[in-house]
Design an enzyme around this catalytic site. Structure first.
Site, short mmCIF file in Angstrom:
data_model
loop_
_atom_site.label_atom_id
_atom_site.label_comp_id
_atom_site.label_asym_id
_atom_site.label_seq_id
_atom_site.Cartn_x
_atom_site.Cartn_y
_atom_site.Cartn_z
N CYS A 270 0.89 -1.16 0.00
CA CYS A 270 0.00 0.00 0.00
C CYS A 270 0.92 1.20 0.00
O CYS A 270 1.55 1.50 1.02
CB CYS A 270 -0.91 0.03 1.22
SG CYS A 270 -1.90 1.55 1.26
N CYS B 161 -0.52 4.15 2.48
CA CYS B 161 -0.49 3.98 3.94
C CYS B 161 -0.20 2.53 4.28
O CYS B 161 0.92 2.09 4.16
CB CYS B 161 -1.76 4.49 4.59
SG CYS B 161 -3.29 4.03 3.76
N SER B 162 -1.21 1.78 4.70
CA SER B 162 -0.94 0.41 5.14
C SER B 162 -2.14 -0.50 4.90
O SER B 162 -2.35 -1.43 5.66
CB SER B 162 -0.58 0.41 6.63
OG SER B 162 -1.62 1.01 7.37
N CYS B 163 -2.92 -0.23 3.84
CA CYS B 163 -4.07 -1.09 3.56
C CYS B 163 -3.60 -2.53 3.35
O CYS B 163 -2.58 -2.77 2.70
CB CYS B 163 -4.81 -0.60 2.32
SG CYS B 163 -5.49 1.06 2.56
#
Ligand code: FE
Length: 212
Positions: free
Chosen positions: A113, A116-118
């Site tokens: 991602c 961000c951090s999906c």
């Protein structure tokens, strides 16, 4: 502030250390929604507990092992993963829009991602720290082979590497190649070869006998 709030502070610090502003907003929202009676903090705790303890890479590993042994399920999984998983009756229902990408001879897939951090929480649980790190997020796009080498994976020069960028709407799961020498294995045994990283695409599935 009660003990309850204190516990949440720890949870958020650990999982979203790079999102201080978001963290504050989540807490503000939780407080307001609780005060208005829209949500029950006990239920929220159960959801957090669910993702911390019950959901993990073992879920994705079972999905992969089932796809390795059931060609109809594999085809359905590649067509619409959310639907295939939810309609199989074999797994807990997932809410994410999940896309499964298949590793094949000559083609390798990796997930990131960049924003961000999906991450596909429903099938992999909480993301590893490195997945959320800025170096991984930027380098995997520019130099996927270099990142793979750091994970100990060297692919043939002619193998194409595709990098899939997750979003809040779409999460990706890599279907690793089934290791040779596993013909006739039951799914439970196959699932033991499917590591978390092999489903992110930074490693391959374990070879039979490679682990003690
Ligand atoms: Fe994200």
């Amino acid at each position: 502030m009660s003990d309850h709030d204190h516990e949440h502070e720890h949870d958020h610090d650990r999982d979203h250390s790079h999102l201080c502003d978001v963290q504050l907003r989540v807490r503000a929202l939780e407080t307001i929604l609780t005060e208005k009676g829209y949500i029950d903090p006990a239920v929220l705790d159960q959801i957090v507990e669910h993702f911390e303890t019950k959901v993990g890479p073992h879920v994705g590993a079972r999905v992969v092992a089932h796809a390795w042994t059931d060609t109809k399920f594999k085809a359905a999984l590649l067509e619409d993963a959310t639907r295939a998983i939810n309609e199989s009756g074999l797994f807990d229902q997932i809410g994410d829009h999940l896309v499964v990408v298949e590793n094949r001879p000559g083609e390798h897939n990796m997930v990131v991602c960049t924003l961000c951090s999906c991450y596909p929480w429903d099938v992999l649980g909480l993301p590893p720290v490195w997945y959320k790190s800025a170096p991984y997020r930027s380098r995997v796009v520019m130099d996927p082979r270099g990142v793979l080498a750091e994970f100990g994976v060297t692919l043939p020069e002619e193998t194409k590497i595709r990098v899939w960028d997750s979003t809040a709407e779409t999460r990706f799961l890599v279907l690793p190649q089934r290791p040779a020498g596993t013909e006739g294995w039951p799914e439970e045994r196959l699932a033991e070869l499917v590591t978390r990283d092999s489903m992110i695409g930074t490693r391959l599935a374990e070879q039979p006998g490679a682990r003690p």
